[in-house]
Scaffold this motif. Sequence first.
Motif, PDB file in Angstrom:
ATOM      1  N   ALA A  40       4.367  17.118  12.128  1.00  0.00           N
ATOM      2  CA  ALA A  40       4.768  17.032  10.719  1.00  0.00           C
ATOM      3  C   ALA A  40       4.164  15.777  10.100  1.00  0.00           C
ATOM      4  N   THR A  41       3.999  15.806   8.765  1.00  0.00           N
ATOM      5  CA  THR A  41       3.509  14.643   8.012  1.00  0.00           C
ATOM      6  C   THR A  41       4.313  14.509   6.722  1.00  0.00           C
ATOM      7  N   MET A  42       4.254  13.305   6.139  1.00  0.00           N
ATOM      8  CA  MET A  42       4.885  13.080   4.836  1.00  0.00           C
ATOM      9  C   MET A  42       4.213  11.898   4.158  1.00  0.00           C
ATOM     10  N   ASP A  43       3.861  12.103   2.887  1.00  0.00           N
ATOM     11  CA  ASP A  43       3.285  11.018   2.086  1.00  0.00           C
ATOM     12  C   ASP A  43       4.401  10.194   1.454  1.00  0.00           C
ATOM     13  N   PHE A  83       0.843  -1.198   0.000  1.00  0.00           N
ATOM     14  CA  PHE A  83       0.000   0.000   0.000  1.00  0.00           C
ATOM     15  C   PHE A  83       0.877   1.246   0.000  1.00  0.00           C
ATOM     16  N   ASP A  84       0.251   2.371  -0.271  1.00  0.00           N
ATOM     17  CA  ASP A  84       0.906   3.680  -0.284  1.00  0.00           C
ATOM     18  C   ASP A  84       1.000   4.172   1.160  1.00  0.00           C
ATOM     19  N   GLY A 115       9.346   5.425  -4.670  1.00  0.00           N
ATOM     20  CA  GLY A 115       7.976   5.088  -5.053  1.00  0.00           C
ATOM     21  C   GLY A 115       6.956   5.723  -4.128  1.00  0.00           C
ATOM     22  N   THR A 116       6.113   4.894  -3.542  1.00  0.00           N
ATOM     23  CA  THR A 116       5.069   5.400  -2.640  1.00  0.00           C
ATOM     24  C   THR A 116       5.466   5.222  -1.177  1.00  0.00           C
ATOM     25  N   ASN A 117       6.745   4.962  -0.911  1.00  0.00           N
ATOM     26  CA  ASN A 117       7.220   4.878   0.465  1.00  0.00           C
ATOM     27  C   ASN A 117       7.424   6.276   1.044  1.00  0.00           C
ATOM     28  N   SER A 118       7.410   6.365   2.378  1.00  0.00           N
ATOM     29  CA  SER A 118       7.466   7.666   3.055  1.00  0.00           C
ATOM     30  C   SER A 118       8.803   7.849   3.763  1.00  0.00           C
ATOM     31  N   LEU A 119       9.313   9.079   3.705  1.00  0.00           N
ATOM     32  CA  LEU A 119      10.519   9.472   4.436  1.00  0.00           C
ATOM     33  C   LEU A 119      10.269  10.845   5.042  1.00  0.00           C
TER      34      LEU A 119
END
Length: 382
Positions: free
Chosen positions: A334-337, A316-317, A342-346
Amino acid sequence: MNPYARAAAPLAACLASFVLAGTAHAQNGLTPLRVGQSVTGRLVESDVPVNDRGRFHAYRFSATQGQRLLVTAESEDFDTYVIVGRQVGPVLDELKTDDDGGDGTDSRMRFTVPRTGQYVLLVQAYGEDGMGAFTVGLQPAPAASTGGMQTLSLGGTEEGALADTDNEDDESGKFYDQYSFRGQEGQRVQIGMMSDEFDTYLSLGRMEDGEWQEIETDDDGGDGTNARLRYVLPSSGEYVIRATSFGEATGAYTLTLSERTASQRTSQSITAGETVESELDDDDTVLDSDNSFYETWTYQGRAGEQLRISMESDEFDTYLHIGRMVNGDWEEIATMDDGGDGTNSLLEVSLPEDGEYVIRANSYTADQTGAYTLRVDTSRDR
């Protein structure tokens, strides 16, 4: 707007070709056909193939707004294809088509007349080489006498059946039954629809000023082709379930409505330099904003500490949040998509003060679940 309207089809060529072919037909090259009539015909070598399909015959009929019609085309010699449309000057505006809605390769479709006037019905061979005898029918479809609003309570089960006397969606032509229930803001409901006879489809919505307003849908969220819809109600009031099929099918089904309780999973802890593995599933907590699932991880931080948080999943994303719980309320920092591959978050963040921080390992959209890894790196190690 005409609910069946599509871009004007290049079938003016069909009608022109039909007339130019010199076949003996009535006015405008179209054979008259009455509602309630079935006639036989034959596609022969001299008929003209068009539109990357085969030869065809064209018929004209009159109908009144709101009429429910059943169009059929049957042949033992070729795979039939039917088109209903309106002739607008030199152009045929396609309104609805069907290939194999009947038995085998026969055609069968329902059509609700959008306005009173003259219509065109084309019977065509699906393949370019198709020829032979056929029967075309234009019959009145049964009036909608079932499918009225029923009541379904939380925890309830209903045995129902889709039939050609049910309500019919103007746009899709699919039959549906309706069930209403009262819900409370924040309730997590689960709706299931099971059938051994057709591919089930669920819609959840509300009636506003007498008009249907769709909120959420599901096709195959259950086992096989069964539907299962999970949703967190945004406000208190009456909701409506439309139980229908993925295609224009009928048959028996079972409908269930239950309330789901969010699991009381406690936060897990993660330390600097640690990589953890976990999994989002439909028992996890959901965000009120978009109904997406998340798990929480606590981290003991220091003022000025630089964190580098990564979340990865092949299923999943991912979406990351970091914040604090203050007097029982979530305060986001804070947030990060994405940010990762790819669709991984950092997510990189500087902590404002000493204390316990909460990381939410989240999916980007509702109903996304699966395994993931979470890692926290810190400037303490640099």
